[in-house]
Motif scaffolding. Structure first.
Motif, short mmCIF file in Angstrom:
data_model
loop_
_atom_site.label_atom_id
_atom_site.label_comp_id
_atom_site.label_asym_id
_atom_site.label_seq_id
_atom_site.Cartn_x
_atom_site.Cartn_y
_atom_site.Cartn_z
N ARG A 268 0.68 -1.10 0.06
CA ARG A 268 -0.08 -0.03 -0.05
C ARG A 268 1.03 1.38 -0.01
N VAL A 269 0.26 2.37 -0.50
CA VAL A 269 1.13 3.48 -0.56
C VAL A 269 0.49 4.49 0.10
N ALA A 270 1.14 5.71 0.90
CA ALA A 270 0.56 6.65 1.78
C ALA A 270 1.39 7.87 1.34
N ILE A 271 0.45 9.07 1.13
CA ILE A 271 0.97 10.41 0.87
C ILE A 271 1.09 11.06 2.34
N ASP A 272 2.28 11.34 2.42
CA ASP A 272 2.68 12.00 4.02
C ASP A 272 2.61 13.38 3.85
N ASP A 273 2.28 14.07 5.06
CA ASP A 273 2.46 15.62 5.12
C ASP A 273 1.51 16.11 4.24
N PHE A 274 0.31 15.58 4.01
CA PHE A 274 -0.81 16.19 3.05
C PHE A 274 -1.10 17.53 3.59
N GLY A 275 -1.20 18.45 2.86
CA GLY A 275 -1.77 19.82 3.20
C GLY A 275 -0.38 20.74 3.50
N ALA A 276 0.93 20.17 3.42
CA ALA A 276 1.79 21.08 3.69
C ALA A 276 2.38 21.78 2.71
N GLY A 277 2.06 21.03 1.32
CA GLY A 277 2.61 21.70 0.12
C GLY A 277 1.40 22.15 -0.71
N TYR A 278 1.50 21.91 -2.06
CA TYR A 278 0.34 22.64 -3.03
C TYR A 278 -0.24 21.59 -3.99
N THR A 279 -0.33 20.31 -3.40
CA THR A 279 -1.24 19.27 -4.25
C THR A 279 -2.54 19.56 -4.36
N SER A 280 -2.78 19.36 -5.63
CA SER A 280 -4.08 19.74 -5.90
C SER A 280 -5.16 18.45 -5.73
N PHE A 281 -6.47 18.57 -5.75
CA PHE A 281 -7.30 17.18 -5.53
C PHE A 281 -7.08 16.49 -6.58
N LYS A 282 -6.93 17.07 -7.76
CA LYS A 282 -6.60 16.31 -9.12
C LYS A 282 -5.36 15.46 -8.97
N ASN A 283 -4.45 15.93 -8.36
CA ASN A 283 -3.03 15.22 -8.48
C ASN A 283 -3.12 14.04 -7.61
N LEU A 284 -4.01 14.49 -6.31
CA LEU A 284 -4.26 13.32 -5.35
C LEU A 284 -4.93 12.14 -5.89
N LYS A 285 -5.67 12.49 -6.86
CA LYS A 285 -6.55 11.17 -7.46
C LYS A 285 -5.57 10.71 -8.39
N LEU A 286 -4.85 11.41 -9.08
CA LEU A 286 -3.80 10.77 -10.18
C LEU A 286 -2.79 9.66 -9.57
N LEU A 287 -2.43 10.13 -8.22
CA LEU A 287 -1.55 9.42 -7.48
C LEU A 287 -2.11 8.05 -7.35
N ASN A 288 -3.36 7.86 -6.87
CA ASN A 288 -4.21 6.57 -6.63
C ASN A 288 -3.42 6.12 -5.37
N VAL A 289 -3.13 6.69 -4.31
CA VAL A 289 -2.66 6.07 -3.22
C VAL A 289 -3.74 5.75 -2.38
N ASP A 290 -3.35 4.87 -1.21
CA ASP A 290 -4.25 4.11 -0.41
C ASP A 290 -4.54 4.85 0.79
N ILE A 291 -3.65 5.63 1.40
CA ILE A 291 -3.81 6.26 2.48
C ILE A 291 -3.29 7.84 2.27
N VAL A 292 -3.99 8.86 3.04
CA VAL A 292 -3.67 10.20 3.16
C VAL A 292 -3.11 10.51 4.65
N LYS A 293 -2.00 11.02 4.80
CA LYS A 293 -1.54 11.33 6.19
C LYS A 293 -1.72 12.75 6.22
N ILE A 294 -2.61 13.32 6.99
CA ILE A 294 -3.04 14.74 6.88
C ILE A 294 -1.64 15.50 7.84
N ASP A 295 -1.05 16.54 7.36
CA ASP A 295 0.14 17.18 8.05
C ASP A 295 -0.45 17.68 9.38
N GLY A 296 0.60 17.38 10.32
CA GLY A 296 0.09 17.65 11.76
C GLY A 296 0.10 19.11 12.06
N ALA A 297 0.53 19.78 11.32
CA ALA A 297 0.18 21.32 11.56
C ALA A 297 -1.30 21.64 11.57
#
Length: 573
Positions: free
Chosen positions: A462-491
């Motif tokens: 499985r694949v997770a995208i880490d620190d989500f929200g800390a950068g500037y990924t669009s929702f479109k890119n999130l869908k393109l990556l097709n990861v299994d887990i989204v780790k929301i940035d601790g900030a």
């Protein structure tokens, strides 16, 4: 040397399925080596005794390839001749036989007084499937698919070779790091396909303005590295101006529209300013950052300062410590649990790397990984982390582990090969691995990240995208990556209980992830009120000091069973 001891050229050519010829183009006569019929599987030598006869055996769809090879550079060098190299199918039994072989025809032709081809000498080689596959692998392993220039690995290898040569010959060379400006805007406005077209055209223009012997390779998504041979500070500035002018002077034709592009450059002189590959890369990148901060079309040459020298000394010490720790197997794993919101129990554990000093004390990853990544050591670190992770999976059949990888590893086929080798392709191991890539790394080269994610998922991870929200990924890119887990940035989690905007962001992110069929993890969970907000919002997992400090992986079992949800932990834990 006697005649019997001499080289058997015909035997050598035959052993590698090659033959040679001399072609008098004016008369049409072709004289072949005596092994030609055997190599080309031709029964009648008269079939290939003339240019017309030989051309009659070339497949119709490929004939123009050979003819064009003899029409280029009309009026070329009469002394050295004009080189040609072409591949085509040869119909060895005639046009109606259906029997064909694929050949490579390489040689030189010489012009007559009118500038047109008069004679040629060449070698014809049979191309077997194994040879073609080897050539494809060679190109794929050496060249960047998009630009056709050296890929990052081969670029750094070339730079290493040049550094050794310059120190030996006491000559200076320049290494330039080039960035295409505003590529993010082009990608967002016109799409990544147009962005790729822009990158490829910029690479082509720079290559056209290089001198013979200079080297160019793609370093990352929008960055190129250039090695300028026998080049000092003054010449590097002239070269940089030449490259900038080549990119800016005319618009770039893309599938969407005509676009204008500019580049920024940072440079370093080697070995005067850098004696190691990582120093050259690091200094050139620093100079590039400074160039980008000045204006959109600028070149900056690296200048050492006292502060930078101190930083360099510290970085070198860290690098030495990291390498020795890896070699002496002093890298260790700590585990931090991810608690299932529904079960209240640890369901995954994140692997956190620790470096053990010779005296036994431990250094957290935050103190050495950032510097190690800058110096290109992250591949070594990630491979050692992978080894430790798989070993832990083998020893504990019920544990599920999550490990972080760097941006370099996303393009490292050796890391994937190591994963296959260590697990033996066993699904019972691969299915218990979650690979985390950070948001900023994922979008730096979105196509590369997509390929990396797809490969891991095909293996069973499985694949997770880490620190989500800390950068500037669009929702479109999130869908393109097709990861299994989204780790929301601790900030966004740290002050969740008291910050309404964070509450809205968290809720939106969880709902979005659920829409895509993705699980969610909240990092930095520190108190009971935050747990309640996250649980109500539908979070899948929670991770943070509220559930305990990271513990040594060697203690798994005892420590893992002791993880509970403490109701009396301080609010600011």
């Amino acid at each position: 040397m006697t005649e019997t001891e001499g080289l058997d050229l015909i035997g050598i050519l035959s052993s590698i399925d090659e033959t040679a010829y001399v072609w008098d183009i004016k008369t049409g006569r072709i004289d072949w080596e005596r092994n030609a019929c055997a190599v080309l599987s031709i029964s009648d030598p008269e079939q290939i005794a003339t240019g017309a006869g030989y051309h009659a055996l070339i497949a119709a769809e490929h004939l123009n390839r050979r003819l064009e090879a003899f029409s280029r550079s009309v009026g070329g060098d009469r002394k050295r001749g004009v080189p040609y190299r072409v591949q085509y199918r040869l119909l060895i039994g005639g046009r109606r036989s259906g029997k064909a072989i694929r050949v490579e025809d390489q040689g030189r032709w010489w012009p007559g007084s009118d500038g047109h081809p008069e004679r040629a000498r060449g070698v014809v080689r049979i191309l077997h499937d194994q040879y073609l596959e080897e050539q494809r692998l060679l190109v794929r392993n050496d060249l960047d698919e998009l630009t056709g220039q050296l890929n990052r690995i081969r670029l750094t290898e070339a730079l290493s070779t040049v550094l050794s040569r310059t120190e030996r010959d006491r000559q200076s060379c320049a290494f330039l790091m080039v960035a295409v400006n505003n590529l993010a805007v082009i990608n967002e406005t016109f799409g990544f396909e147009v962005g790729d077209e822009t990158i490829a055209e910029v690479a082509r223009r720079i290559r056209e303005k290089q001198r013979g012997g200079d080297i160019i390779g793609r370093y990352s998504s929008n960055k190129f590295g250039i090695v300028l041979m026998d080049c000092g500070a003054g010449a590097s500035r002239i070269a940089a101006e030449r490259f900038m002018k080549a990119v800016r002077e005319t618009t770039i034709k893309t599938s969407a529209c005509q676009l204008s592009a500019t580049i920024s450059l940072g440079g370093v002189i080697v070995p005067d300013q850098a004696h190691a590959v990582q120093d050259a890369l690091n200094f050139a990148l620093r100079a590039l950052d400074l160039a980008k901060s000045k204006r959109s079309d600028c070149f900056v040459l690296y200048e050492a300062t006292a502060a930078s020298d101190n930083t360099r000394a510290r970085s070198k010490k860290i690098a030495d410590n990291v390498i020795s720790a890896i070699e002496e197997r002093r890298m260790r794993l700590a585990l931090q649990p991810m608690i299932g919101a529904k079960t209240g129990k640890p369901e995954l554990y994140e692997c956190l790397l620790r470096m053990e000093r010779p005296d036994g004390s431990l250094v957290s990853a935050g103190e050495f990984v950032p510097v190690a990544e800058q110096l290109g050591l992250s591949r070594l670190i990630d491979r050692r982390t992978l080894e430790l992770t798989v070993d832990l999976l083998v020893r504990h059949p019920d544990i599920v582990l999550s490990l972080n990888v760097s941006g370099l590893t996303c393009s490292d086929n050796e890391w994937l090969a190591t994963l296959r080798r260590l697990t033996g392709g066993r699904k019972e191991l691969l299915n218990r691995i979650v690979v985390e890539i950070t948001e900023t790394v994922a979008i730096e080269d979105i196509d590369q990240s997509i390929n990396f994610v797809d490969t891991l998922k095909e293996l069973g991870c499985r694949v997770a995208i880490d620190d989500f929200g800390a950068g500037y990924t669009s929702f479109k890119n999130l869908k393109l990556l097709n990861v299994d887990i989204v780790k929301i940035d601790g900030a966004f989690v740290k002050n969740l209980a008291d910050d309404t905007s964070d509450q809205i962001f968290i809720k939106t992110m969880i709902e979005l992830a659920q829409t895509f069929g993705m699980e969610t993890v909240a990092e930095w969970v520190g108190n009971e009120r935050t747990v309640k907000h996250l649980t109500d919002a539908g979070i899948t997992y929670m991770q943070g000091f509220y559930y305990g400090m990271p513990f040594d992986a060697a203690d798994f079992g005892t420590a893992a069973s002791a993880v509970i949800i403490p109701a009396d932990r301080p609010e600011d834990a």
